[in-house]
Design a protein around this motif. Structure first.
Motif: not given
Length: 359
Positions: A291-304
């Motif tokens: 899952a991706v946190f969209l809208g930030l000044n950088g890419i952060v992805v959340k894994s289960h």
């Protein structure tokens, strides 16, 4: 071409270092141009890397003395962020030492740390949590927001739609993803005033963007395959997501019970095994992890948190694709294209952002 490193919170996830490192190693085979920054207990990471020489040659270890537990409140996690594996992975993105961060840890803590460290992009009021869900169609469906914002106005929903469409174009290769708002009906007069306002704004905004706005959809149509991006507030989206996941588990458990109820059933299972294996693979959350946190000044992805090594590899794969395809630049470009259409002010939910971060 040299690509940004991917920072991996090696202590995140239910099984910690072993699964996170194994997952990163699997992903490295698919994305061999990427380097990795493995954040966590140095001794444990070094031991895990002994079984993965290919990843070891492409990785740097950043020792983190502390971890964030699954039960920790976001406000507590924020105070300890700079000494934890999760906080240090996200801060590596902020400092430019990595292009993206992946973590299987506490979702609320990860969102709070990411929002504070990276801030939202110009033109975006709030970040949203987006994930891929399986469908009966040729492509997965992207759904957002899945819990980052419990209350949203029309402006937030329009921004979510723009970000979700940009994400969809990367992971599904569609030129103009079909976008719909989650509602209690498909008629134009259904739903809250915010939903109707968002629909009117999207009808105008879609004219200048690479997306097709198809009005409203209902929760039972999310996985039918006739929509590519489903947009919702985080409260409704989280409930819908858990209902979909729960139904998938229910179907799987029901089949298992049916096929083990008698000798005849067991024989029937052997005959139908290819079909049931295909179904199980389609419903396996590890195959849609990230899952991706969209809208930030950088890419952060959340894994289960419960993801297997294959699930972690899929989360890293999503991360790599977003870096390769310049997700943030795409979203910025779409916001710039809005031009005269603009976004309405809506009625902001006062204090909702602070409430979401504290919960």
């Amino acid at each position: 071409m040299s690509l940004p490193r991917i920072a991996v919170d090696a202590m995140g996830g239910d099984e910690g270092v072993r699964v996170m490192v194994e997952g990163a190693a699997l992903a490295r085979r698919r994305h061999d141009r990427f380097k990795f920054l493995l954040v966590g207990d140095e001794m444990l990471i070094k031991a895990a890397l002994e079984n993965h020489p290919n990843l070891r040659a492409a990785s740097e270890i950043l020792h983190a003395p502390e971890t964030i537990s699954g039960e920790e409140k976001p406000s507590q996690a924020l105070r300890r962020a700079k000494h934890t594996s999760m906080g240090m992975a996200v801060n590596a993105v902020k400092a430019g030492h990595a292009g993206a961060a992946v973590s299987g840890g506490n979702t609320g803590a990860l969102m709070a740390i990411s929002k504070l460290a990276l801030r939202t992009m110009p033109g975006i009021d709030r970040p949203a949590l987006a994930a891929l869900l399986p469908t009966l169609g040729d492509n997965d469906v992207i759904m957002l927001d899945l819990g980052a914002n419990t209350e949203c106005d029309a402006r937030n929903l329009v921004q979510f739609a723009i970000m979700g469409a940009a994400y969809s174009r990367i992971v599904t290769d569609l030129d103009s993803p079909r976008v719909r708002l989650l509602n209690i009906g498909t008629e134009e007069n259904k739903g809250t005033e915010s939903l109707r306002d968002a629909a009117n704004q999207l009808k105008l905004a879609a004219q200048g963007l690479e997306l097709t706005f198809d009005g409203f959809t209902e929760a039972d149509k999310i996985c039918r395959g006739d929509v590519d991006v489903v947009v919702s507030d985080g409260f409704s989206g989280n409930i819908a997501l858990k209902a979909v996941e729960g139904t998938a588990r229910f179907v799987g458990d029901l089949l298992k019970r049916a096929f083990t109820s008698s000798l005849r059933s067991k024989l029937g299972f052997l005959v139908s095994r290819p079909a049931t294996e295909l179904l199980r693979g389609h419903l396996d959350p590890n195959n849609h992890n990230g899952a991706v946190f969209l809208g930030l000044n950088g890419i952060v992805v959340k894994s289960h948190g419960s993801a297997s090594a294959l699930g972690v590899a899929n989360a890293v794969h999503v991360t790599a694709r977003l870096l390769e395809e310049n997700l943030i630049e795409r979203i910025s470009g779409d916001l710039a294209k809005l031009g005269g259409h603009g976004l309405g002010n809506g009625r902001a939910a006062k204090g909702a952002a602070a409430k979401d971060a504290a919960e």
